[in-house]
Design an enzyme around this catalytic site. Sequence first.
Site, PDB file in Angstrom:
ATOM      1  N   HIS A 172     -32.335  -3.062 -57.375  1.00  0.00           N
ATOM      2  CA  HIS A 172     -32.225  -3.328 -58.816  1.00  0.00           C
ATOM      3  C   HIS A 172     -31.709  -2.086 -59.556  1.00  0.00           C
ATOM      4  CE1 HIS A 172     -33.273  -4.385 -62.937  1.00  0.00           C
ATOM      5  NE2 HIS A 172     -33.927  -3.242 -63.005  1.00  0.00           N
ATOM      6  N   HIS A 230     -28.313  -1.254 -62.355  1.00  0.00           N
ATOM      7  CA  HIS A 230     -28.162  -0.361 -63.515  1.00  0.00           C
ATOM      8  C   HIS A 230     -27.010   0.633 -63.452  1.00  0.00           C
ATOM      9  CE1 HIS A 230     -31.659  -1.348 -65.973  1.00  0.00           C
ATOM     10  NE2 HIS A 230     -32.403  -1.427 -64.875  1.00  0.00           N
ATOM     11  N   GLU A 259     -31.675  -4.789 -69.638  1.00  0.00           N
ATOM     12  CA  GLU A 259     -32.172  -5.601 -68.525  1.00  0.00           C
ATOM     13  C   GLU A 259     -31.616  -7.028 -68.501  1.00  0.00           C
ATOM     14  OE1 GLU A 259     -33.633  -4.520 -66.001  1.00  0.00           O
ATOM     15  OE2 GLU A 259     -34.496  -2.629 -66.636  1.00  0.00           O
TER      16      GLU A 259
HETATM   17 CO    CO Z   1     -34.335  -2.221 -64.690  1.00  0.00          CO
END
Ligand code: CO
Length: 269
Positions: free
Chosen positions: A121, A126, A166
């Site tokens: 993740h 990101h 997010e």
């Molecule tokens: Co995150």
Amino acid sequence: MKQSKYTAKQPDAQGYINYSAQEDAVWAELYQRQWPIIQNRACDAYLRGLELLELSTHKVPQCAEVSSRLREFTGWQVVPVAALISFEEFFALLAEKKFPAASFIRTREDMDYLPEPDIFHEIFGHCPLLTDTTYANFMHEYGKIGHGASAKDKVYLARLFWFTIEFGLLQQANKLSIYGAGILSSQEETIYALESDVPLRKPFEIIDVLRTPYRYDIKQQTYFVIQSFDELYQLTQHDLLGIIAEVKPLGLYPAQHAGEAASDKLKGC
Ligand code: CO
């Protein structure tokens, strides 16, 4: 708050983390199945960033190596941290252009979903957009504002993070696209966020965002759509804490489900 079943992996003196062959295989599988489905769904800046980072497709990338690429583009770094960190630590790192990354990788039983961030993740979701100047500037200004904010204001700022960094959607010239890392690191949510008729997709409006409760343990019920990363950056150039002060007496909207989980830590970020 639930304890993580995972423990952070500690970097050695050179900042390197030792991942097993099994852990590298999990990365390879996650990468291979996510890559084709993001092609027509992720925003252009993300896809460009993914190319620029030249992430390994077959083993867990080292934060130190990703940082050396990021530094060339925007001066950002990605630093390994424990799975869940305090708001205090989170904002202090962002204010120094350091993105905190949970260093463990999920096990095979959690391939499809885990309610906390792992290294897939953090890096796949990101890091590509941290190569984009406007996006990176937003993150830095946001970090500085959060670092100086009260504990209560940090909670509101975390909600802004949730619905943008997010789980944000971006309207590009001719199509809706994804920029949120929580979506782009999830096979199921990448398709659901754009194609399901279940969630609401609302134009980004800061007061609305700050009043919307969120859940980290289910697919999102509401997505906010921005028009450009400059729209986010501009928020930091106006009185964001003043807007939060205006929003506080208005209260949160009623939760569509059981409600936002109370937490003094950041989940899923
Ligand atoms: Co995150």
